[in-house]
Write an enzyme that holds these catalytic residues in place. Structure first.
Site, short mmCIF file in Angstrom:
data_model
loop_
_atom_site.label_atom_id
_atom_site.label_comp_id
_atom_site.label_asym_id
_atom_site.label_seq_id
_atom_site.Cartn_x
_atom_site.Cartn_y
_atom_site.Cartn_z
N CYS A 118 0.84 -1.20 0.00
CA CYS A 118 0.00 0.00 0.00
C CYS A 118 0.88 1.25 0.00
O CYS A 118 1.65 1.47 -0.93
CB CYS A 118 -0.98 -0.04 1.16
SG CYS A 118 -2.33 1.17 0.98
N HIS A 122 -3.86 -4.17 -0.27
CA HIS A 122 -3.53 -4.78 1.03
C HIS A 122 -3.63 -6.30 0.89
O HIS A 122 -4.74 -6.85 0.98
CB HIS A 122 -4.49 -4.31 2.12
CG HIS A 122 -4.28 -2.90 2.56
ND1 HIS A 122 -3.34 -2.56 3.50
CD2 HIS A 122 -4.89 -1.75 2.19
CE1 HIS A 122 -3.37 -1.25 3.70
NE2 HIS A 122 -4.31 -0.74 2.91
N GLU A 149 -2.87 -8.51 2.99
CA GLU A 149 -3.32 -9.08 4.27
C GLU A 149 -4.82 -8.96 4.46
O GLU A 149 -5.39 -9.59 5.36
CB GLU A 149 -2.57 -8.42 5.44
CG GLU A 149 -3.01 -7.03 5.80
CD GLU A 149 -2.49 -5.93 4.89
OE1 GLU A 149 -2.78 -4.75 5.17
OE2 GLU A 149 -1.81 -6.24 3.88
#
Length: 205
Positions: free
Chosen positions: A79, A182, A184
């Site tokens: 990011c 992102h 994650e």
């Protein structure tokens, strides 16, 4: 072991948990010696470019990232972390980045759509990369951003997505990687990408 650079900005715990989920050991640290002991480096980031770079520079992590890149160690920016890898951003009046990738970060051109852009965008991959092994074409990934990187070299672009207009969503050059999304927070595909990064070998230089 992967070092997650801790400069006080970014969702470090989420990245740490995602890496643990795919069986990868990691450590959150700003200690230079500890980072040098690790096999790869993750540069996370959430917030404004200038404030992030102030924190990065204060801890000497800009020089450390350049050193690790020159040593052939795999480095990935997530990011805002991807944006920090570039030379410059126009955000908040402009700021220098770490500069391991040539190019600039500019406001996201949306064609009138709402900013920041928040949501899932299919990422279309360009060419083959160890980072994209096993991922579908395209791959939906979760983005949250108001700015986008514009690489100086088209060959550095690994993936693009659309929000009003096309923007660069992933970059790759040698042992340097970056993703605007992102991983994650991107479900099984994001976890696969992190798993792939953990498998990247140190380049011989």
């Amino acid at each position: 072991m992967i070092a997650i650079l801790d400069y006080g900005m970014g969702n470090l715990r989420s990245v740490e948990k995602a890496l643990a989920h795919v069986g990868v050991d990691s450590v959150r640290t700003a200690d230079h010696a500890r980072v040098r002991e690790c096999d790869a480096v993750v540069l996370p980031g959430v917030g404004a470019f200038r404030k992030a770079m102030e924190a990065v520079n204060e801890r000497g992590l800009d020089e450390l990232v350049r050193e690790r890149v020159d040593a052939g160690v795999p480095v990935i920016g997530l990011c805002l972390g991807m944006q920090l890898l570039f030379e410059h951003s126009t955000e908040l009046g402009g700021s220098r980045g770490i500069g391991v990738l040539e190019g600039e970060v500019r406001p996201l051109v949306t064609g009138g759509l709402k900013v920041p852009q928040i949501g899932w965008n299919p990422v279309a991959w360009r060419g083959h990369s160890p980072l994209t092994e096993g991922l579908p074409e395209p791959t939906p990934m979760y983005h949250v951003h108001s700015f986008a990187a514009i690489p100086a070299h088209p060959d550095d672009v690994l993936g693009t997505a659309h929000y009003g207009t096309e923007f660069v969503s992933a970059v790759s050059r040698g042992n340097v990687y970056g993703v605007q999304f992102h991983p994650e927070k991107s479900g099984t595909h994001g976890l696969q990408l992190l798993r792939n990064f953990a498998r990247v070998k140190v380049a011989v230089r």
